[in-house]
Design a protein around this motif. Structure first.
Motif, PDB file in Angstrom:
ATOM      1  N   SER A 196      -4.560  62.437 -68.040  1.00  0.00           N
ATOM      2  CA  SER A 196      -3.338  63.169 -68.182  1.00  0.00           C
ATOM      3  C   SER A 196      -3.831  64.560 -67.899  1.00  0.00           C
ATOM      4  O   SER A 196      -2.960  65.384 -67.138  1.00  0.00           O
ATOM      5  N   HIS A 197      -5.171  64.984 -68.069  1.00  0.00           N
ATOM      6  CA  HIS A 197      -5.493  66.396 -67.649  1.00  0.00           C
ATOM      7  C   HIS A 197      -5.705  66.424 -66.160  1.00  0.00           C
ATOM      8  O   HIS A 197      -5.407  67.338 -65.572  1.00  0.00           O
ATOM      9  N   THR A 241      -0.589  68.977 -60.670  1.00  0.00           N
ATOM     10  CA  THR A 241       0.800  69.322 -60.503  1.00  0.00           C
ATOM     11  C   THR A 241       0.599  71.085 -60.647  1.00  0.00           C
ATOM     12  O   THR A 241       1.405  71.818 -59.772  1.00  0.00           O
ATOM     13  N   GLN A 242      -0.296  71.533 -61.363  1.00  0.00           N
ATOM     14  CA  GLN A 242      -0.307  73.251 -61.489  1.00  0.00           C
ATOM     15  C   GLN A 242      -0.655  73.615 -59.925  1.00  0.00           C
ATOM     16  O   GLN A 242      -0.276  74.506 -59.544  1.00  0.00           O
ATOM     17  N   TRP A 256      -8.716  75.843 -60.918  1.00  0.00           N
ATOM     18  CA  TRP A 256      -8.083  74.382 -61.342  1.00  0.00           C
ATOM     19  C   TRP A 256      -8.632  73.361 -60.584  1.00  0.00           C
ATOM     20  O   TRP A 256      -9.010  72.219 -60.712  1.00  0.00           O
ATOM     21  N   GLU A 304      -3.690  64.864 -63.838  1.00  0.00           N
ATOM     22  CA  GLU A 304      -2.568  64.958 -63.421  1.00  0.00           C
ATOM     23  C   GLU A 304      -1.732  66.264 -63.624  1.00  0.00           C
ATOM     24  O   GLU A 304      -1.244  66.824 -62.766  1.00  0.00           O
ATOM     25  N   ARG A 305      -2.122  67.041 -64.532  1.00  0.00           N
ATOM     26  CA  ARG A 305      -1.486  68.387 -65.180  1.00  0.00           C
ATOM     27  C   ARG A 305      -2.336  69.190 -63.965  1.00  0.00           C
ATOM     28  O   ARG A 305      -1.589  70.191 -63.560  1.00  0.00           O
ATOM     29  N   LEU A 306      -3.608  69.203 -63.831  1.00  0.00           N
ATOM     30  CA  LEU A 306      -4.165  69.938 -63.074  1.00  0.00           C
ATOM     31  C   LEU A 306      -3.530  70.022 -61.340  1.00  0.00           C
ATOM     32  O   LEU A 306      -3.322  70.813 -60.959  1.00  0.00           O
TER      33      LEU A 306
END
Length: 377
Positions: free
Chosen positions: A354-355, A361-362, A343, A357-359
């Motif tokens: 958005s991608h 968060t993960q 990641w 931010e998702r990474l």
């Protein structure tokens, strides 16, 4: 009391995820389908079970299909389309093929029985390409069958006795370990129309000083790992041109504890080829396959010896089964660390907000979970 204490200790382990219960005797073998949705087990209780493991991380009871057998089964393999299982029944000298129902719990149907197979039968495996089935004996024979049960070829492994026999995830390579310190491979060849052409010697994994207990491949067949009676394990680069007599190259070797082997050690490799897991007795040790560094140890996680272990299709979980009649599921911290690394690499090149931010968060959630597990383990 001792068994109860071991069971409580194992199921309260921070890395424990779930337990699949239902068998009433030793689980001899298990197999995970290519999609990672099904797990098949076979036991000395004269049953096979197919578990639907998609939601196992939720800690809920796992649904399954129970398949009654006429006698004890010792080996099991799921078809590439996850619609059937092959079960080896040594006492009947046969392999039974059962077609699964469309829903969990729906009765399976016996569609083919390959019978009158000669020898003391040991393993069965359906090729991941769906082209053939192999059945091995305890001596030196490996029979290659068509999916209709026609005998295509007999391989003589020249091992004095066969240990583990299995098929690579790609390339239709049949591997055999046993008495000698090598693992031998043969390529099962078909033409473009799907007709059988023959079997050709492919390559050997050599270098051990004693017989090889077990071996496994990465998901793309570019790496393989072996574990031997000599107390060592070895990782090879198998992405070679064996047709041009190019040999596999040793990448790394390491040692494992033989104090608790009780005569056997089992090995598996994560799908990405970066993690090696070795089971001895009721313990598991995990190693970095690039450096041979030991990166995790799970002690006393079954109440009796482990008979098989496998990574999930993502490498996030490790499945173990054994003589204590259960399948147990464990978090792989090494797999979680690998996820964080991937990641982080993806984040460097990500452009979509958005991608990104998702990474982030993960990465944050998994890193926090790893820190929590480090404090508990």
């Amino acid at each position: 009391k001792q068994w109860y204490q071991r069971r409580v200790r194992a199921t309260s382990h921070p890395l424990f995820v779930n337990m699949l219960r239902g068998h009433t005797d030793t689980i001899n073998d298990m197999d995970i389908d290519q999609s990672g949705k099904l797990l098949a087990t076979v036991s000395n209780d004269q049953t096979a079970r197919v578990w639907y493991i998609k939601d196992l991380a939720k800690g809920q009871d796992v649904k399954y299909t129970r398949i009654p057998l006429e006698t004890d089964g010792t080996s099991i393999s799921i078809s590439p389309d996850a619609k059937a299982v092959a079960v080896l029944l040594p006492n009947k000298n046969c392999v039974d093929i059962h077609r699964l129902g469309k829903k969990p719990g729906e009765a399976a149907t016996l569609v083919l029985s390959i019978d009158k197979i000669k020898g003391d039968l040991k393993d069965v495996s359906i090729s991941p390409t769906g082209k053939f089935i192999i059945v091995s004996t305890g001596k030196t024979q490996v029979y290659v069958y068509s999916l209709k049960g026609e005998l295509l070829h007999t391989i003589d492994t020249a091992q004095m006795y066969n240990g583990q026999i299995s098929i690579s995830p790609c390339k239709d390579l049949v591997g055999a370990s046993g008495f000698t310190p090598e693992v031998h491979f043969w390529e099962v060849k078909f033409n473009k129309s799907g007709s059988f052409q023959g079997v050709q010697e492919a390559m050997d994994l050599s270098g051990h000083k004693s017989g090889v207990y077990s071996f496994a491949f990465s998901g793309d067949t570019r790496r393989a790992v072996t574990v031997s009676k000599d107390g060592t394990w070895r990782v090879y680069n198998t992405d070679v041109s064996w047709h041009l007599n190019e040999d596999p190259k040793l990448l790394v070797s390491g040692e494992y504890s033989t104090d608790d082997t009780q005569g056997m050690a089992h090995v598996t490799m994560s799908p990405d080829g970066r993690i090696v897991a070795i089971a001895t007795s009721n313990n598991i040790s995990l190693y970095n396959s690039d450096t041979a560094e030991q990166i995790d140890t799970l002690i006393g996680i079954h109440s009796d010896s482990i008979t098989r272990l496998e990574f999930s299709d993502t490498g996030k979980y490790i499945f173990t089964c054994g003589k204590d009649k259960t399948v147990r599921v464990w978090l792989s911290r090494a797999g979680m660390r690998r996820d964080v690394e991937l990641w982080a690499e993806s984040l460097k090149s990500a452009t979509n907000p958005s991608h990104k931010e998702r990474l982030k968060t993960q990465i944050a959630e998994t890193t926090a979970r790893l820190a929590e597990l480090a404090a508990l383990c």
